[in-house]
Design a protein around this motif. Sequence first.
Motif, mmCIF file in Angstrom:
data_model
loop_
_atom_site.group_PDB
_atom_site.id
_atom_site.type_symbol
_atom_site.label_atom_id
_atom_site.label_comp_id
_atom_site.label_asym_id
_atom_site.label_seq_id
_atom_site.Cartn_x
_atom_site.Cartn_y
_atom_site.Cartn_z
ATOM 1 N N TYR A 1 69.253 87.800 34.192
ATOM 2 C CA TYR A 1 68.958 88.841 33.205
ATOM 3 C C TYR A 1 69.515 90.186 33.655
ATOM 4 C CZ TYR A 1 66.502 92.667 31.000
ATOM 5 O OH TYR A 1 66.235 93.848 30.365
ATOM 6 N N THR A 2 70.050 90.950 32.722
ATOM 7 C CA THR A 2 70.416 92.332 32.999
ATOM 8 C C THR A 2 70.411 93.126 31.703
ATOM 9 O OG1 THR A 2 72.024 93.776 34.105
ATOM 10 C CG2 THR A 2 72.910 92.051 32.701
ATOM 11 N N PRO A 3 69.949 94.381 31.725
ATOM 12 C CA PRO A 3 70.053 95.227 30.539
ATOM 13 C C PRO A 3 71.507 95.684 30.352
ATOM 14 C CG PRO A 3 68.398 96.042 32.111
ATOM 15 C CD PRO A 3 69.239 95.047 32.823
ATOM 16 N N VAL A 4 71.912 95.813 29.104
ATOM 17 C CA VAL A 4 73.291 96.185 28.773
ATOM 18 C C VAL A 4 73.283 97.313 27.747
ATOM 19 C CG1 VAL A 4 75.491 95.377 27.864
ATOM 20 C CG2 VAL A 4 74.058 93.821 29.207
ATOM 21 N N ILE A 5 74.051 98.368 28.018
ATOM 22 C CA ILE A 5 74.245 99.426 27.019
ATOM 23 C C ILE A 5 75.417 99.010 26.148
ATOM 24 C CG2 ILE A 5 74.864 101.851 26.651
ATOM 25 C CD1 ILE A 5 73.506 102.486 29.320
ATOM 26 N N VAL A 6 75.151 98.773 24.869
ATOM 27 C CA VAL A 6 76.171 98.260 23.965
ATOM 28 C C VAL A 6 76.801 99.337 23.108
ATOM 29 C CG1 VAL A 6 75.233 95.921 23.878
ATOM 30 C CG2 VAL A 6 74.380 97.645 22.287
ATOM 31 N N LYS A 7 76.148 100.487 22.974
ATOM 32 C CA LYS A 7 76.707 101.597 22.210
ATOM 33 C C LYS A 7 75.859 102.836 22.461
ATOM 34 C CE LYS A 7 76.037 102.105 17.842
ATOM 35 N NZ LYS A 7 76.100 101.936 16.371
ATOM 36 N N TYR A 8 76.286 103.956 21.879
ATOM 37 C CA TYR A 8 75.531 105.198 21.924
ATOM 38 C C TYR A 8 75.268 105.664 20.501
ATOM 39 C CZ TYR A 8 76.031 105.687 26.947
ATOM 40 O OH TYR A 8 75.924 105.477 28.303
ATOM 41 N N ARG A 9 74.077 106.187 20.296
ATOM 42 C CA ARG A 9 73.701 106.647 18.966
ATOM 43 C C ARG A 9 74.577 107.807 18.528
ATOM 44 N NH1 ARG A 9 67.209 107.199 18.806
ATOM 45 N NH2 ARG A 9 67.727 108.390 16.957
ATOM 46 N N ASP A 10 74.921 107.816 17.252
ATOM 47 C CA ASP A 10 75.675 108.894 16.639
ATOM 48 C C ASP A 10 74.685 109.822 15.961
ATOM 49 O OD1 ASP A 10 77.272 110.585 15.205
ATOM 50 O OD2 ASP A 10 78.472 109.016 14.270
ATOM 51 N N SER A 11 74.633 111.069 16.425
ATOM 52 C CA SER A 11 73.646 112.012 15.894
ATOM 53 C C SER A 11 73.865 112.307 14.415
ATOM 54 C CB SER A 11 73.687 113.316 16.695
ATOM 55 O OG SER A 11 74.964 113.914 16.600
ATOM 56 N N LYS A 12 75.052 111.998 13.886
ATOM 57 C CA LYS A 12 75.333 112.254 12.471
ATOM 58 C C LYS A 12 74.890 111.102 11.574
ATOM 59 C CE LYS A 12 79.333 115.199 13.498
ATOM 60 N NZ LYS A 12 80.779 115.412 13.294
ATOM 61 N N THR A 13 74.533 110.014 12.186
ATOM 62 C CA THR A 13 74.112 108.838 11.420
ATOM 63 C C THR A 13 72.622 108.931 11.119
ATOM 64 O OG1 THR A 13 75.791 107.529 12.538
ATOM 65 C CG2 THR A 13 74.044 106.316 11.408
ATOM 66 N N ASP A 14 72.234 108.526 9.936
ATOM 67 C CA ASP A 14 70.817 108.541 9.580
ATOM 68 C C ASP A 14 70.050 107.664 10.557
ATOM 69 O OD1 ASP A 14 68.541 106.972 7.851
ATOM 70 O OD2 ASP A 14 68.670 109.093 7.352
ATOM 71 N N THR A 15 69.096 108.274 11.272
ATOM 72 C CA THR A 15 68.396 107.592 12.357
ATOM 73 C C THR A 15 67.654 106.358 11.869
ATOM 74 O OG1 THR A 15 68.141 109.684 13.520
ATOM 75 C CG2 THR A 15 66.705 107.869 14.186
ATOM 76 N N LYS A 16 66.934 106.479 10.781
ATOM 77 C CA LYS A 16 66.114 105.360 10.329
ATOM 78 C C LYS A 16 66.964 104.152 9.989
ATOM 79 C CE LYS A 16 62.532 104.053 7.028
ATOM 80 N NZ LYS A 16 61.693 104.499 5.903
ATOM 81 N N ILE A 17 68.037 104.350 9.235
ATOM 82 C CA ILE A 17 68.898 103.227 8.852
ATOM 83 C C ILE A 17 69.544 102.618 10.072
ATOM 84 C CG2 ILE A 17 70.984 102.599 7.587
ATOM 85 C CD1 ILE A 17 70.279 104.741 5.552
ATOM 86 N N GLN A 18 70.004 103.455 10.993
ATOM 87 C CA GLN A 18 70.680 102.970 12.181
ATOM 88 C C GLN A 18 69.754 102.119 13.031
ATOM 89 O OE1 GLN A 18 71.851 105.879 15.058
ATOM 90 N NE2 GLN A 18 73.634 104.719 15.682
ATOM 91 N N LEU A 19 68.527 102.597 13.261
ATOM 92 C CA LEU A 19 67.605 101.853 14.116
ATOM 93 C C LEU A 19 67.220 100.520 13.503
ATOM 94 C CD1 LEU A 19 65.229 104.633 15.473
ATOM 95 C CD2 LEU A 19 67.214 103.615 16.563
ATOM 96 N N GLU A 20 67.024 100.496 12.204
ATOM 97 C CA GLU A 20 66.693 99.237 11.546
ATOM 98 C C GLU A 20 67.815 98.230 11.757
ATOM 99 O OE1 GLU A 20 63.818 100.839 7.931
ATOM 100 O OE2 GLU A 20 65.862 100.212 7.521
ATOM 101 N N GLY A 21 69.048 98.683 11.629
ATOM 102 C CA GLY A 21 70.175 97.788 11.803
ATOM 103 C C GLY A 21 70.327 97.316 13.231
ATOM 104 N N LEU A 22 70.082 98.195 14.191
ATOM 105 C CA LEU A 22 70.268 97.839 15.600
ATOM 106 C C LEU A 22 69.237 96.840 16.089
ATOM 107 C CD1 LEU A 22 71.027 101.360 17.097
ATOM 108 C CD2 LEU A 22 72.623 99.450 16.963
ATOM 109 N N LEU A 23 68.030 96.939 15.588
ATOM 110 C CA LEU A 23 66.929 96.158 16.169
ATOM 111 C C LEU A 23 66.538 94.945 15.360
ATOM 112 C CD1 LEU A 23 64.748 99.129 17.466
ATOM 113 C CD2 LEU A 23 66.431 97.763 18.694
ATOM 114 N N ARG A 24 67.270 94.597 14.335
ATOM 115 C CA ARG A 24 66.951 93.382 13.584
ATOM 116 C C ARG A 24 67.257 92.138 14.410
ATOM 117 N NH1 ARG A 24 69.410 95.230 7.731
ATOM 118 N NH2 ARG A 24 67.599 96.401 7.081
#
Length: 278
Positions: free
Chosen positions: A255-278
């Motif tokens: 097991y290892t944690p992996v950083i797959v991307k960085y959040r874009d501050s211009k992207t709507d946070t709610k929509i982005q998080l829903e998509g990332l964590l489904r």
Amino acid sequence: MQAEIEQLFDNKPEKYTEDHFRIFQEFRGALNAGVIRAAEPDPSQRTGWRVNAWVKKGILLGFRMGTVVDMSIDPARQPFLDKSTYPVKQFKPTDGVRLVPGGSSIRDGCYIGRGVTCMPPMYINTGTWVGDGTMIDSHALVGSCAQIGANCHISAASQIGGVLEPVGALPVIIEEDVLVGGNCGVYEGTVVKKRAVLGTGTILNRSTPVYDLVRGEVYSATDDEPLVIPEDAVVVAGSRAVTRNPGKDWGISLYTPVIVKYRDSKTDTKIQLEGLLR
């Protein structure tokens, strides 16, 4: 207050007097008000935080001073026995905290900001600091001295480890606007910087490195400093292959944690998080 707490902690009197208990009650009141905290922001430190060892000494002092007493509302149906110095934290409607009924508990001696929502059942231990607008979801546990920033979401069944001893060790830090997904675990003084996202089931500790696929770096704790997750990082649970010895032949991965991307501050946070964590 600091000098009095450190003197009491170091001298270990044979009997605690009324004056000693008064000092501790003032100390606990300052923790409740957020006037003092076990760790606080410090831009001069690489982690951005420094430990207030004397505050952690004061918390430990409370356990030393207290005796086990019966605090039960109904001793037969729901016994509640704990140190006299750490009762359940009391709230008033004007505090602006939403504590939903159903088995949650918050120990006295911690700061809970306005607009915090506590979904049942969850537990917050003494010495913690929880910023305004944060949600502590069902079955989440927040350990002693953990520092959680404003507007975070600590999702269901997540564990935020506490670091009370040694007194000089940095506790777990979750900075502002962090989303901790369900069944995550953050332990051993890990620092999660602002706006980071931990995907479901991510475990962060001192012994497991974090691989950053975006920046091509590997983050890990050292003997002197904890693991630090960068701002805006999106971390998910991953694995890395064992490349030698029997593990390679057996096709084993660790097991290892992996950083797959960085959040874009211009992207709507709610929509982005829903998509990332489904």
